[in-house]
Each structure stands twice: as structure tokens, then as C-alpha cells.
Write a protein that holds these residues in place. Structure first.
Motif, PDB file in Angstrom:
ATOM      1  N   GLN A 145     -17.005  15.889  32.515  1.00  0.00           N
ATOM      2  CA  GLN A 145     -16.268  15.704  33.759  1.00  0.00           C
ATOM      3  C   GLN A 145     -16.955  14.674  34.669  1.00  0.00           C
ATOM      4  O   GLN A 145     -16.350  13.671  35.040  1.00  0.00           O
ATOM      5  CB  GLN A 145     -16.113  17.046  34.485  1.00  0.00           C
ATOM      6  N   ALA A 146     -18.204  14.907  35.014  1.00  0.00           N
ATOM      7  CA  ALA A 146     -18.894  13.976  35.912  1.00  0.00           C
ATOM      8  C   ALA A 146     -18.945  12.565  35.338  1.00  0.00           C
ATOM      9  O   ALA A 146     -18.838  11.569  36.070  1.00  0.00           O
ATOM     10  CB  ALA A 146     -20.306  14.480  36.208  1.00  0.00           C
ATOM     11  N   TRP A 182      -5.074  18.961  41.109  1.00  0.00           N
ATOM     12  CA  TRP A 182      -4.080  19.524  40.182  1.00  0.00           C
ATOM     13  C   TRP A 182      -4.660  20.730  39.472  1.00  0.00           C
ATOM     14  O   TRP A 182      -5.870  20.897  39.371  1.00  0.00           O
ATOM     15  CB  TRP A 182      -3.603  18.481  39.159  1.00  0.00           C
ATOM     16  N   ARG A 183      -3.769  21.598  39.020  1.00  0.00           N
ATOM     17  CA  ARG A 183      -4.090  22.763  38.179  1.00  0.00           C
ATOM     18  C   ARG A 183      -3.109  22.739  37.027  1.00  0.00           C
ATOM     19  O   ARG A 183      -1.900  22.698  37.246  1.00  0.00           O
ATOM     20  CB  ARG A 183      -3.936  24.059  38.978  1.00  0.00           C
ATOM     21  N   THR A 184      -3.592  22.769  35.797  1.00  0.00           N
ATOM     22  CA  THR A 184      -2.762  22.481  34.637  1.00  0.00           C
ATOM     23  C   THR A 184      -2.363  23.746  33.869  1.00  0.00           C
ATOM     24  O   THR A 184      -3.214  24.555  33.501  1.00  0.00           O
ATOM     25  CB  THR A 184      -3.497  21.527  33.675  1.00  0.00           C
ATOM     26  N   TYR A 185      -1.054  23.848  33.612  1.00  0.00           N
ATOM     27  CA  TYR A 185      -0.498  24.976  32.857  1.00  0.00           C
ATOM     28  C   TYR A 185       0.571  24.469  31.890  1.00  0.00           C
ATOM     29  O   TYR A 185       1.055  23.338  31.994  1.00  0.00           O
ATOM     30  CB  TYR A 185       0.121  26.012  33.811  1.00  0.00           C
ATOM     31  N   GLN A 186       0.949  25.338  30.973  1.00  0.00           N
ATOM     32  CA  GLN A 186       1.988  24.979  30.017  1.00  0.00           C
ATOM     33  C   GLN A 186       3.338  24.854  30.723  1.00  0.00           C
ATOM     34  O   GLN A 186       3.670  25.662  31.600  1.00  0.00           O
ATOM     35  CB  GLN A 186       2.076  26.033  28.907  1.00  0.00           C
ATOM     36  N   GLU A 187       4.082  23.854  30.325  1.00  0.00           N
ATOM     37  CA  GLU A 187       5.411  23.631  30.898  1.00  0.00           C
ATOM     38  C   GLU A 187       6.269  24.895  30.781  1.00  0.00           C
ATOM     39  O   GLU A 187       6.338  25.523  29.730  1.00  0.00           O
ATOM     40  CB  GLU A 187       6.098  22.473  30.176  1.00  0.00           C
ATOM     41  N   VAL A 219     -10.326  13.142  26.221  1.00  0.00           N
ATOM     42  CA  VAL A 219     -11.600  13.396  25.543  1.00  0.00           C
ATOM     43  C   VAL A 219     -11.690  14.904  25.388  1.00  0.00           C
ATOM     44  O   VAL A 219     -11.730  15.632  26.381  1.00  0.00           O
ATOM     45  CB  VAL A 219     -12.790  12.846  26.352  1.00  0.00           C
ATOM     46  N   LEU A 220     -11.758  15.382  24.136  1.00  0.00           N
ATOM     47  CA  LEU A 220     -11.607  16.810  23.874  1.00  0.00           C
ATOM     48  C   LEU A 220     -12.886  17.429  23.325  1.00  0.00           C
ATOM     49  O   LEU A 220     -13.911  17.408  23.982  1.00  0.00           O
ATOM     50  CB  LEU A 220     -10.413  17.016  22.940  1.00  0.00           C
ATOM     51  N   TYR A 221     -12.851  17.975  22.110  1.00  0.00           N
ATOM     52  CA  TYR A 221     -14.013  18.658  21.553  1.00  0.00           C
ATOM     53  C   TYR A 221     -15.239  17.752  21.456  1.00  0.00           C
ATOM     54  O   TYR A 221     -16.338  18.123  21.819  1.00  0.00           O
ATOM     55  CB  TYR A 221     -13.711  19.157  20.135  1.00  0.00           C
ATOM     56  N   LYS A 222     -15.023  16.572  20.905  1.00  0.00           N
ATOM     57  CA  LYS A 222     -16.133  15.660  20.638  1.00  0.00           C
ATOM     58  C   LYS A 222     -16.106  14.537  21.670  1.00  0.00           C
ATOM     59  O   LYS A 222     -15.138  13.782  21.764  1.00  0.00           O
ATOM     60  CB  LYS A 222     -16.020  15.100  19.214  1.00  0.00           C
ATOM     61  N   PHE A 223     -17.196  14.418  22.418  1.00  0.00           N
ATOM     62  CA  PHE A 223     -17.230  13.476  23.525  1.00  0.00           C
ATOM     63  C   PHE A 223     -17.009  12.039  23.064  1.00  0.00           C
ATOM     64  O   PHE A 223     -16.395  11.242  23.785  1.00  0.00           O
ATOM     65  CB  PHE A 223     -18.569  13.595  24.262  1.00  0.00           C
ATOM     66  N   ASN A 224     -17.473  11.696  21.892  1.00  0.00           N
ATOM     67  CA  ASN A 224     -17.355  10.310  21.431  1.00  0.00           C
ATOM     68  C   ASN A 224     -16.068  10.025  20.681  1.00  0.00           C
ATOM     69  O   ASN A 224     -15.968   9.019  19.976  1.00  0.00           O
ATOM     70  CB  ASN A 224     -18.562   9.942  20.564  1.00  0.00           C
ATOM     71  N   ARG A 225     -15.100  10.893  20.849  1.00  0.00           N
ATOM     72  CA  ARG A 225     -13.784  10.654  20.255  1.00  0.00           C
ATOM     73  C   ARG A 225     -12.737  10.626  21.366  1.00  0.00           C
ATOM     74  O   ARG A 225     -12.648  11.567  22.152  1.00  0.00           O
ATOM     75  CB  ARG A 225     -13.440  11.727  19.227  1.00  0.00           C
ATOM     76  N   VAL A 226     -11.963   9.583  21.421  1.00  0.00           N
ATOM     77  CA  VAL A 226     -10.883   9.453  22.396  1.00  0.00           C
ATOM     78  C   VAL A 226      -9.567   9.694  21.680  1.00  0.00           C
ATOM     79  O   VAL A 226      -9.299   9.084  20.636  1.00  0.00           O
ATOM     80  CB  VAL A 226     -10.901   8.049  23.039  1.00  0.00           C
ATOM     81  N   THR A 227      -8.750  10.610  22.192  1.00  0.00           N
ATOM     82  CA  THR A 227      -7.521  11.021  21.529  1.00  0.00           C
ATOM     83  C   THR A 227      -6.309  10.673  22.391  1.00  0.00           C
ATOM     84  O   THR A 227      -6.266  11.010  23.575  1.00  0.00           O
ATOM     85  CB  THR A 227      -7.527  12.542  21.255  1.00  0.00           C
ATOM     86  N   TYR A 234      -9.773  18.125  33.395  1.00  0.00           N
ATOM     87  CA  TYR A 234     -10.333  16.770  33.329  1.00  0.00           C
ATOM     88  C   TYR A 234     -10.156  16.166  31.941  1.00  0.00           C
ATOM     89  O   TYR A 234      -9.811  14.989  31.796  1.00  0.00           O
ATOM     90  CB  TYR A 234     -11.828  16.794  33.672  1.00  0.00           C
ATOM     91  N   ASN A 235     -10.418  16.972  30.890  1.00  0.00           N
ATOM     92  CA  ASN A 235     -10.398  16.433  29.530  1.00  0.00           C
ATOM     93  C   ASN A 235      -9.069  15.801  29.156  1.00  0.00           C
ATOM     94  O   ASN A 235      -9.017  14.755  28.510  1.00  0.00           O
ATOM     95  CB  ASN A 235     -10.731  17.545  28.530  1.00  0.00           C
ATOM     96  N   PHE A 236      -7.974  16.443  29.534  1.00  0.00           N
ATOM     97  CA  PHE A 236      -6.650  15.919  29.182  1.00  0.00           C
ATOM     98  C   PHE A 236      -6.427  14.522  29.746  1.00  0.00           C
ATOM     99  O   PHE A 236      -5.762  13.689  29.121  1.00  0.00           O
ATOM    100  CB  PHE A 236      -5.558  16.837  29.736  1.00  0.00           C
TER     101      PHE A 236
END
Length: 363
Positions: A125-126, A249-254, A292-300, A336-338
């Protein structure tokens, strides 16, 4: 009157969902990080009363190498870090042990919690803001996660006291930062979850209708409800270049309306973290810069869209392999990740606009 920041739903179901999401996202790497880094962290010999003149009491600081310096490998070569502003980042709850080994407030000597903090929120996040800012993130005696879910009157008293102690640490750190590090530089306030509980108050006490508001590039106060009426002068950001304002923002499923949101007596500030304006409030996942999800060095790419809805943010079920969020409608842990690259680019846009408005250089 004491400040009572009890903003999470007080239900066992929501507590379970939050613990489940956090656990599944980070548990696998957390133990490995503890094994790797605990010998280094144990050398810090920290006390339980923070001394912010000592760099060990900062989870992130420009004068030391820490996870906030990290840049995902696919974008690192294109990242131009001029860092013309400062970022004061308040991390979320990482004191999660249900046994509460240190009571209602975390111990700064707790190596496991410090490592968990640094290699989850500081890394994921930071680091979003390291292209534009020098990042300062103070260690603070955070309230235990259960402080958001008091069951008995005694629990409530303990929770309030824990939040007060946490905020006093943060206030002490911010005062030290202003006196010793800021040197009249513009500021971004950024936070998540419990960090946002405290950032809401920090913005009120230090920036709202105060001289320091002139230094505020923007505030990214994510994962908590924000009543617009809290502030006299500070407003929600309404377009991508707006400065001196708040994004949240606060994120939830549509399609999901959390029961506690329906009970809120105000409509929270909600910013679309893809369009960043109040006109385009429904953005599909193909418009999202990348996650950026599970692996920091992977951008999805194409993971999550963003739809403003009644004080919260909706997205369809996230599109990525092995989604740990498949069985929950609460995407708090990934706020943040999304939207990692979108936030990163927007911070650069707002900083550029702020510097232009105030005729400041990038140095």
C-alpha cells in the motif's frame, strides 16, 4: 467527549469474513518473512513508548531502506521517482492474534507484528506513493482488531482507550515529522482501515480550516466511512486533478449492500479509483490500469472495475486465478491492491497539478 471510532459492523459474521480474507491473502508469505527477517528486527531493541527521533520507530522512512521503497518489477524501469512531496502513511491493523498477547494495544517490541506490517501494508500500500513522495509511516501502538467489535461495556471502554493511545502515538509522530522533516514540503496523507480511522481525525485537527491545509496535495483515506459533515473546509475530490481534497472508498461485490452501511446516518465520501471524477462513476475492469495481488512483482490487468454506489464502491467478482475473495463479498483487504497502478498514476497527476498551482519545482 472522547473520540469513539467504532465504524466496523459489530457482528461475528463480518469479523470472520475480515479475518478470513486477511489470513488467506498473507498467511503463506507472513511466516516466511518472519523466518527471514526476525533476526534483523530483534536487533532494533525497541521500547513500548515510541521515540520518533529514532528511525527504528518508523515502519517507513526516507533515511532507511524499507518495503515502501519497492516498485513492482514490470513497472520499475518506467518509474521516475522525483519525490517532490512527502507522504504520511498510516497502516491498517496488523495486530490480529485473537489471544491478544499484549492486551488491547499492540506492543512496539512485537517483532512478528512489525514484520507483518512491513511486508503487507507498507509493501503493498505505502509503496503506491513512492514515485511522487518520500514516505513516512510511524509505528504506533495500534488497537487490536477486536477493538472494532466490542461485545461488553468493558470491551467498549478498553477499545476506546486503545484507539486513543494509538492516535496519541500518531499525533506525536506527526508533530515530530512537521518539526524535523517536512521543511515546508507539500504533503499527501494516505491510510487504510485502522490507519484511516486515525487519518480522519488527523485531517480534522491539523488540516481542516487550518493553515496546514495549504500544504495538502490530497488525502487517500481508504477503507473507512467518512461523513462529509466532519469537515468545514476539506471536501471530497471531484476530478482527477483536484488538490487539497479527500479520496475515499470501501470495496464490495457488486449488488451487495452491507447491513451496517444501510444503517449509517450519512452518505460516505466515495471516490471512483479508476475515473477519479464524479461524472464517470461506473468504470469496467478493462479501464483499470492494473492490480498488484498475491505477488508484489506481478502486475495483473482487468481484475476489478469500480462502481460508485450509495457511499461504497462496487466491483464484480475479481478476475484473477486462485481468487481468495471468491467466497466473500467484502473486498476490504484489497482496497489498494485492486487499483494499485491507478492510484499511483493519480497521485502523480495530483502532485503535478499542485506543483503547477503553487509554482513549485519537482526538486
Amino acid at each position: 467527549m472522547k473520540y469513539i471510532p467504532l465504524q466496523y459492523p459489530q457482528t461475528q459474521i463480518m469479523r470472520f469474513v475480515l479475518f478470513l480474507a486477511i489470513s488467506l491473502l498473507f498467511a503463506a508469505c507472513s511466516q516466511d518473512n518472519y523466518t527471514r527477517f526476525s533476526p534483523i528486527y530483534k536487533k532494533e531493541l525497541m521500547a513500548d513508548v515510541p521515540d520518533y527521533s529514532n528511525i527504528n520507530y518508523w515502519a517507513a522512512h526516507p533515511d532507511k531502506k524499507d518495503p515502501s521503497d519497492s516498485i513492482p518489477a514490470p513497472i520499475a524501469k518506467n518509474s521516475l521517482s522525483s519525490q517532490p512531496v512527502d507522504v504520511f502513511f498510516l497502516y491498517p491493523t496488523s495486530y490480529l492474534d485473537q489471544a491478544k498477547p499484549y492486551g488491547w494495544s499492540a506492543s512496539l517490541k512485537d517483532v512478528r507484528t512489525n514484520i507483518y506490517t512491513d511486508y503487507t501494508s507498507i509493501l503493498n500500500q505505502a509503496s503506491v506513493f513512492n514515485e511522487v513522495g518520500r514516505i513516512y509511516s510511524p509505528r504506533y501502538r495500534q488497537a487490536h482488531i477486536q477493538a472494532y467489535y466490542p461485545i461488553t461495556p468493558a470491551d467498549t471502554l478498553n477499545a476506546v482507550a486503545a484507539f486513543e493511545l494509538a492516535y496519541e502515538d500518531i499525533k506525536k509522530a506527526f508533530d515530530y515529522y512537521l518539526a524535523n522533516y517536512n521543511q515546508d514540503r507539500p504533503i499527501i496523507i494516505a491510510s487504510h482501515s485502522q490507519g484511516s480511522t486515525h487519518a480522519i481525525r488527523l485531517l480534522k485537527e491539523y488540516f481542516d480550516n487550518k493553515p496546514l491545509a495549504k500544504k495538502l496535495v490530497a488525502a487517500y483515506v481508504v477503507g473507512m466511512a467518512i461523513d462529509p459533515a466532519t469537515y468545514v473546509q476539506l471536501k471530497a475530490c471531484d476530478e482527477p486533478k483536484a488538490t487539497g481534497c479527500i479520496c475515499a472508498w470501501r470495496t464490495y461485490q457488486e449488488g451487495y449492500n452491507p447491513p451496517f452501511v444501510e444503517k449509517e446516518t450519512f452518505k460516505s465520501i466515495v471516490t471512483n479509483p479508476i475515473s477519479w471524477d464524479t461524472v464517470n462513476t461506473k468504470m469496467d475492469r478493462f479501464s483499470n490500469d492494473a492490480s498488484v495481488l498475491y505477488k508484489f512483482n506481478r502486475v495483473t490487468s482487468n481484475v476489478a472495475g469500480a462502481i460508485n454506489h450509495g457511499g461504497i464502491l462496487w466491483t464484480e467478482k475479481p478476475h484473477f486465478m486462485g481468487s481468495f475473495l471468491f467466497k466473500t463479498k467484502n473486498y476490504h483487504v484489497a482496497d489498494y491492491n485492486f487499483y494499485y497502478l491507478s492510484i499511483r498514476k493519480n497521485a502523480a497527476t495530483r502532485v503535478s497539478q499542485y506543483l503547477s498551482e503553487h509554482k513549485l519545482s519537482t526538486n
